[in-house]
Design an enzyme around this catalytic site. Structure first.
Site, PDB file in Angstrom:
ATOM      1  N   HIS A  59       0.774  -1.137   0.027  1.00 25.90           N
ATOM      2  CA  HIS A  59      -0.044   0.111  -0.145  1.00 25.90           C
ATOM      3  C   HIS A  59       0.874   1.261  -0.057  1.00 25.90           C
ATOM      4  O   HIS A  59       1.152   1.854   0.992  1.00 25.90           O
ATOM      5  CB  HIS A  59      -1.012  -0.194   1.128  1.00 25.90           C
ATOM      6  CG  HIS A  59      -2.063   0.915   1.235  1.00 25.90           C
ATOM      7  ND1 HIS A  59      -2.179   2.247   1.466  1.00 25.90           N
ATOM      8  CD2 HIS A  59      -3.445   0.735   0.642  1.00 25.90           C
ATOM      9  CE1 HIS A  59      -3.150   2.583   1.229  1.00 25.90           C
ATOM     10  NE2 HIS A  59      -4.127   1.869   0.859  1.00 25.90           N
ATOM     11  N   PHE A  60       1.488   1.765  -0.965  1.00 29.44           N
ATOM     12  CA  PHE A  60       1.579   1.310  -2.274  1.00 29.44           C
ATOM     13  C   PHE A  60       3.056   1.000  -2.647  1.00 29.44           C
ATOM     14  O   PHE A  60       3.751   1.877  -2.145  1.00 29.44           O
ATOM     15  CB  PHE A  60       0.777   2.208  -3.302  1.00 29.44           C
ATOM     16  CG  PHE A  60      -0.624   2.543  -2.873  1.00 29.44           C
ATOM     17  CD1 PHE A  60      -1.435   1.292  -3.356  1.00 29.44           C
ATOM     18  CD2 PHE A  60      -1.008   3.670  -1.908  1.00 29.44           C
ATOM     19  CE1 PHE A  60      -2.774   1.774  -3.343  1.00 29.44           C
ATOM     20  CE2 PHE A  60      -2.527   3.805  -1.965  1.00 29.44           C
ATOM     21  CZ  PHE A  60      -3.174   2.993  -2.460  1.00 29.44           C
TER      22      PHE A  60
END
Length: 158
Positions: A59-60
């Site tokens: 993420h991410f």
């Protein structure tokens, strides 16, 4: 629980006290310390956001952002620790069950290196049900807010 076994109510909590108050452990413990607790009315928790957080792996990749749901979880844990501390019990005797999230707003991303200040303020309490307003701030700027509902119950209660 006898009077001798009731933990002292404090106005702040280092990581050791947080671990006494909450049943959460790595990787789900979202509070590193609580710098202020006022009765059951309000608290300020701290989360030092590091690049080593496991959620940043996905993420991410290449652009790590703390998931909003984990900011809300940090608010819930701060409120839960406040209530448990106020009641003079410990996380081994009581559980705080997260019930509702209302009016959640995410305004700015929280990234590695940020220090997330989690402010919770009581809206109301009735019996074992508590409602708090939570705000997440980084460098004094609002990054997230919501209203949280929770119920406190003894271990094993469903």
């Amino acid at each position: 629980m006898s009077e001798a076994e009731v933990p002292e109510k404090l106005d702040s909590a280092d990581i050791n006290r947080v671990l006494e108050l909450l049943p959460h452990r790595y990787p789900m413990l979202m509070i590193d310390r609580i710098i202020e607790m006022k009765s059951d009315e309000s608290a300020i928790g701290i989360k030092n956001v590091t690049n080593n957080e496991p959620f940043f792996q996905g993420h991410f990749p290449g652009h790590p952002v703390m998931p909003g749901v984990l900011i809300v979880e940090a608010m819930a844990q701060t409120a839960g620790a406040l209530v448990i501390n106020h009641l003079g019990t410990s996380g081994s005797n009581q559980l705080v069950y997260f019930m509702t999230v209302d009016r959640a707003r995410f305004r700015k991303p929280v990234v590695p290196g940020d220090v997330l200040h989690v402010h919770v303020t009581k809206i109301q309490s009735r019996g074992s049900v508590w409602k708090y307003h939570g705000e997440g701030k980084v460098n004094g700027q609002l990054v997230a807010e919501c209203d949280l509902g929770a119920m406190i119950a003894g271990q094993g209660t469903k």
